[in-house]
Design an enzyme around this catalytic site. Structure first.
Site, PDB file in Angstrom:
ATOM      1  CD  GLU A 116      21.106  71.975  29.329  1.00 14.24           C
ATOM      2  OE1 GLU A 116      20.228  72.182  28.451  1.00 14.24           O
ATOM      3  OE2 GLU A 116      21.877  72.843  29.743  1.00 14.24           O
ATOM      4  NE  ARG A 125      27.734  75.972  38.897  1.00 13.25           N
ATOM      5  CZ  ARG A 125      28.672  75.140  39.336  1.00 13.25           C
ATOM      6  NH1 ARG A 125      29.941  75.404  39.074  1.00 13.25           N
ATOM      7  NH2 ARG A 125      28.355  74.062  40.002  1.00 13.25           N
ATOM      8  CB  CYS A 137      26.267  62.569  23.165  1.00 11.41           C
ATOM      9  SG  CYS A 137      25.876  62.754  21.395  1.00 11.41           S
ATOM     10  CG  HIS A 153      25.955  58.358  21.436  1.00  7.80           C
ATOM     11  ND1 HIS A 153      25.527  59.324  22.326  1.00  7.80           N
ATOM     12  CD2 HIS A 153      26.752  57.511  22.144  1.00  7.80           C
ATOM     13  CE1 HIS A 153      26.039  59.067  23.526  1.00  7.80           C
ATOM     14  NE2 HIS A 153      26.788  57.980  23.430  1.00  7.80           N
ATOM     15  CG  ASP A 177      28.495  57.571  26.342  1.00  5.58           C
ATOM     16  OD1 ASP A 177      28.363  58.806  26.424  1.00  5.58           O
ATOM     17  OD2 ASP A 177      27.739  56.849  25.666  1.00  5.58           O
TER      18      ASP A 177
END
Length: 281
Positions: free
Chosen positions: A39, A64, A69, A107, A122
């Site tokens: 998210e 939580r 990435c 990334h 990943d």
């Protein structure tokens, strides 16, 4: 076992032995994908995303929340290292949209050495991320719980691809060069602040399911996939329903004093996009 590992295993609902072997790597990879959602909400609120160990632990474990990435694979790298794996982060260039020129390195992914063999892990590429490690081996089709992948090699560069219906789609390219923490900080800052970054223009969320399905959200549009096909698609009618869905379907924590968010804050984010349910059709 370290206190961090205890908290991490509790977060991903893992009760197995902390052993640095392939079975554990596969299990942790899938459990992570199934419990910690991808998210980008902090980019939109907006809040600065910090990549130090304590910040990642506070946000993704204690509060939580999820992340993208740089956060996801940062946390996973630490968990694997403390479990006993030899692991380090790499940086890749996202080519999913077939850009005409190579984009910057934005990334973060992981290289894991296991019994002398290199693997790629990943947990941070959103809806199309790996849900199992794959061997760093060119032109070898490899099955994961959520689809088939392969790696191509061009000189020192590697390209990760996934099978999309009847063809192979490139996701990102990378090399095995050693990166520094400052490189992740730079890529993270670019991803969160570059005006054209897609993270700045959409609410994006994904959680993979242990049965091979996945849940995705783009703004108000929710989809449940099973075996690559959408078995449920719906437009969430309003912000109140969206706020509930983030908790119920994606398990997102909202109550933490630092990393939580209110329905009003979510409403402000969605209003800034001028987004409404029909936009997801």
């Amino acid at each position: 076992m370290t206190s961090f590992l205890t908290a991490y295993f509790a977060r991903i609902n893992w009760s197995g032995a902390a052993e640095a072997n392939l079975d554990t790597l596969r299990a942790l990879h899938l459990q992570h994908n199934s419990t910690i959602p991808f998210e980008n909400l902090d980019v939109l609120l907006p809040r600065e995303i910090q990549l130090d160990d304590l910040s990642l632990e506070e946000k993704l474990l204690t509060a939580r929340r999820g992340g993208y990435c740089f956060e996801q694979n940062g946390l996973f790298e630490r968990a694997l290292r403390e479990t006993g794996f030899t692991v380090r982060s790499l940086l890749g260039r996202v080519v999913l949209t077939n850009p005409t020129s190579l984009p910057p390195r934005t990334h973060r992914l992981l290289l894991v050495e296991l019994q002398g063999e290199p693997w790629i892990a990943d947990v941070g590429f959103g809806g199309q991320t790996l849900t199992a490690p794959i061997r760093l081996q060119a032109e070898c089709e490899q099955q994961t719980p959520h689809g088939e992948y392969r790696l191509r090699q061009e000189g020192n560069n590697w390209i990760l691809q996934f099978r999309h219906h009847d063809h192979w789609q490139s996701m990102y390219c990378f090399d095995l060069g050693v990166q520094q923490q400052s490189d992740y900080v730079m890529g993270n800052f670019w991803s969160a602040h570059w005006p054209q970054s897609h993270f700045r223009h959409h609410l994006l969320m994904c959680r993979h399911l242990p049965d091979g399905g996945k849940l995705t959200l783009t703004n108000f549009h929710f989809t449940h996939y099973q075996e690559g096909h959408a078995i449920e698609q719906r437009n969430v009618p309003d912000v109140a329903s969206l706020y509930a869905l983030l908790q119920e379907q994606f398990g997102l924590g909202i109550d933490d004093a630092k990393h939580g968010f209110t329905e009003a804050e979510l409403a402000a984010v969605m209003a800034a996009f001028d987004t409404h349910p029909e936009a997801g059709k």
